[in-house]
Write a protein that holds these residues in place. Structure first.
Motif, mmCIF file in Angstrom:
data_model
loop_
_atom_site.group_PDB
_atom_site.id
_atom_site.type_symbol
_atom_site.label_atom_id
_atom_site.label_comp_id
_atom_site.label_asym_id
_atom_site.label_seq_id
_atom_site.Cartn_x
_atom_site.Cartn_y
_atom_site.Cartn_z
ATOM 1 N N UNK A 47 0.849 -1.202 0.000
ATOM 2 C CA UNK A 47 0.000 0.000 0.000
ATOM 3 C C UNK A 47 0.880 1.246 0.000
ATOM 4 N N UNK A 48 0.489 2.247 -0.768
ATOM 5 C CA UNK A 48 1.313 3.455 -0.871
ATOM 6 C C UNK A 48 0.550 4.692 -0.399
ATOM 7 N N UNK A 49 1.234 5.571 0.325
ATOM 8 C CA UNK A 49 0.592 6.796 0.817
ATOM 9 C C UNK A 49 0.447 7.846 -0.287
ATOM 10 N N UNK A 50 -0.643 8.605 -0.232
ATOM 11 C CA UNK A 50 -0.832 9.758 -1.125
ATOM 12 C C UNK A 50 -1.187 10.943 -0.233
ATOM 13 N N UNK A 275 8.584 6.683 -0.418
ATOM 14 C CA UNK A 275 7.256 6.531 -1.013
ATOM 15 C C UNK A 275 6.582 7.858 -1.306
ATOM 16 N N UNK A 276 7.140 8.943 -0.823
ATOM 17 C CA UNK A 276 6.498 10.251 -1.013
ATOM 18 C C UNK A 276 7.440 11.223 -1.708
ATOM 19 N N UNK A 277 6.923 11.900 -2.710
ATOM 20 C CA UNK A 277 7.757 12.891 -3.405
ATOM 21 C C UNK A 277 7.875 14.142 -2.533
ATOM 22 N N UNK A 278 8.905 14.978 -2.764
ATOM 23 C CA UNK A 278 9.010 16.227 -2.012
ATOM 24 C C UNK A 278 7.762 17.090 -2.232
ATOM 25 N N UNK A 279 7.382 17.836 -1.201
ATOM 26 C CA UNK A 279 6.245 18.741 -1.302
ATOM 27 C C UNK A 279 6.775 20.065 -1.839
ATOM 28 N N UNK A 280 6.305 20.467 -3.008
ATOM 29 C CA UNK A 280 6.769 21.722 -3.599
ATOM 30 C C UNK A 280 5.624 22.731 -3.521
#
Ligand SMILES: Nc1ncnc2c1ncn2[C@@H]1O[C@H](COP(=O)(O)OP(=O)(O)OP(=O)(O)O)[C@@H](O)[C@H]1O
Ligand SMILES: [Mg+2]
Ligand SMILES: [Mg+2]
Length: 475
Positions: A47-50, A275-280
């Motif tokens: 399961x992946x976080x969004x 699992x999470x990309x940087x928040x831009x």
């Protein structure tokens, strides 16, 4: 030896989003255990976080309202530790690149203001909850796992328990004004870890801190910090050393107890969550959020001073919460008498709400109804005393003040004839007091006012009574 206490607070603010931070599950409190869960917050393999965009927006709001700078790029990190309420074995948090940095809040200390630094604000997920003693064992409820939190970390800038409470109240006021937190402290929506140390006065080097975890009331924060300061001072005076540890406050006994020491302290092995990309965050987004920020408590306070010419005390009380301020403003604008609206809201209304444990949002008397009552007083239709009775009636039965006054024949008598008759009778029955008054004893005047009001069942216009009494007593 004299000691200087040093206090820094970490505050967890639960965000009022409908869904969790990394999945679509509901954040509703009080659901059947484990109902609000899915593969993401249960940490099922694969399961992946969004990320929930609303959480980022709320964090930006909090940052702007506390004078922080917003990091254009920030990242999530894994904080690893084992505990049965944490199914992934790590908490998704932020570490070296949090969303907000270097802010401050100004608090009142006596008649001075003091600036308390905010080191950082970061976004993170909450853990689940263990429920002990059910069915002979312990169970885990993961409804809360993945609930969005902000952690607001202060600089070690506070020196007394009262300063810590003032800072905490200010922060509470801001997040509830922003509407990003429901402020329910009993349910843990706003809770703090208090870091406390003491150092000999003048030493300039901070002592070792103890961290009191999860205190969820202003009263307990004050008690916990005061206890901890006393404990550390005593320990050092007795030749001991404060050890860095995590402690728990026991509200029943008013003491803090060691939970775990430094040896058992976690090595969280933080690393960026792959699992999470940087928040831009774009400048445009920040600008948009800034434009949509609601009026903050300090600004409202100043506006109440100028726009309604209220005394500072009134403006302070009335801006203590947004619903209270809104109620006052609606009432003041409808009745056109801000000071009277302030008095009624802070007095009769607040008292009745408190006595009945009702929040102002659910007040049985609306701002418009209260304004109607104030207009009757201002127009001379009823006296303040009768108004209190009408208020009680409004509170119990609803309706409109004017209709109640009419139906119950409560309108004030300004008819001089009726009042004069009453005065004549009372003077005749109290000649002794009349002589005293004429002999210079002014105090007796109050006695006559009381008697006349009583005879008129509280319905005489006080101004008319005063005028007529003065004339007649003068003889
Ligand atoms: N000597 C000290 N005395 C009192 N408070 C201190 C002292 N040193 C640091 N603090 C305060 O302790 C807090 C440290 O919080 P921070 O989140 O940075 O780290 P932490 O407590 O180690 O981590 P965690 O988030 O895992 O609890 C800050 O509020 C800081 O102001
Ligand atoms: Mg922390
Ligand atoms: Mg901490």
């Amino acid at each position: 030896m004299r000691f200087q206490p040093v206090i820094g607070l970490e505050v967890h603010v639960q965000l009022k989003t409908d869904s969790k931070i990394f999945c679509g599950c509901s954040t509703r409190f009080g659901a059947e255990p484990n109902l609000n869960t899915c593969p993401v917050c249960l940490a099922l393999p694969g399961a992946l976080p969004v990320l929930n965009q609303k959480v980022v927006e709320f964090a930006i709001m909090a940052g702007l309202a506390t004078n922080c700078s917003i990091s254009p790029t920030n990242i999530f990190a894994r904080k690893n530790y084992f505990y049965p309420d944490l199914p992934k074995g790590y908490q998704i948090s932020q570490f070296d690149l949090p969303i907000c940095l270097a802010g401050h809040l100004d608090i009142a200390v006596g008649d001075q203001t003091k600036r308390i630094g905010i080191t950082r604000i970061h976004m993170e997920e909450d853990a689940g909850k263990l429920v002990h003693g059910q069915g002979g064992g312990s169970g885990v409820d993961l409804n809360r796992a993945g609930t969005p939190l902000l952690e607001v970390v202060s600089e070690p800038d506070m020196r007394t328990a009262d300063e810590a409470v003032a800072y905490l109240k200010k922060l509470y006021q801001i997040v509830t004004y922003l509407g990003i937190c429901d402020g329910n402290m009993e349910e843990g929506s706003f809770r703090c870890d208090a870091n406390v140390s003491v150092m000999p006065v003048g030493s300039g080097t901070f002592g070792t801190r103890a961290e009191i975890k999860n205190v969820n009331s202003f009263k307990f924060v004050k008690a916990a910090i005061e206890y901890e300061i006393a404990r550390q001072c005593e320990l050092i005076e007795d030749g001991g050393k404060v050890v860095q540890e995590t402690r728990l406050f026991d509200p029943n006994k008013g003491v803090t107890r060691s939970m775990r020491g430094k040896e058992e302290a976690h090595d969280y092995r933080y690393f960026p969550d792959p699992d999470l990309v940087p928040v831009v965050i774009s400048d445009d987004w920040i600008k948009r959020v800034k434009n949509e920020l609601p009026e903050l408590p300090e600004v409202k306070f100043n506006r109440f001073l100028t726009e309604y010419s209220l005394p500072e005390y009134d403006a302070d009380v009335l801006t203590s919460s947004r619903p209270l301020a809104d109620y006052f403003e609606q009432c003041a604008q409808t009745c056109n008498n801000a000071k009277a609206a302030a008095n009624w809201v802070m007095g009769e209304l607040t008292r009745s709400l408190n006595d009945n444990g009702i929040a102002i949002e659910d007040s049985p008397v609306s701002p418009a109804q209260l304004a109607g009552l104030i207009k009757l007083i201002d127009g001379g239709t009823i006296s303040g005393t009768i108004a209190k009775k009408v208020f009680e009636d409004l509170w119990k039965n609803g309706g409109e003040a004017a209709a109640i006054v009419e139906q119950q024949g409560l309108a004030q008598v300004s008819d001089t004839g009726a009042i004069e008759t009453a005065i004549d009778q009372i003077m005749a029955a109290n000649m002794g007091q009349v002589e005293e008054y004429r002999g210079g004893k002014d105090k007796v005047f109050g006695f006559f006012v009381g008697q006349v009001m009583k005879a008129m069942k509280g319905k005489a216009n006080p101004a008319v009574v005063n005028d007529l009494l003065k004339q007649k007593l003068a003889g």
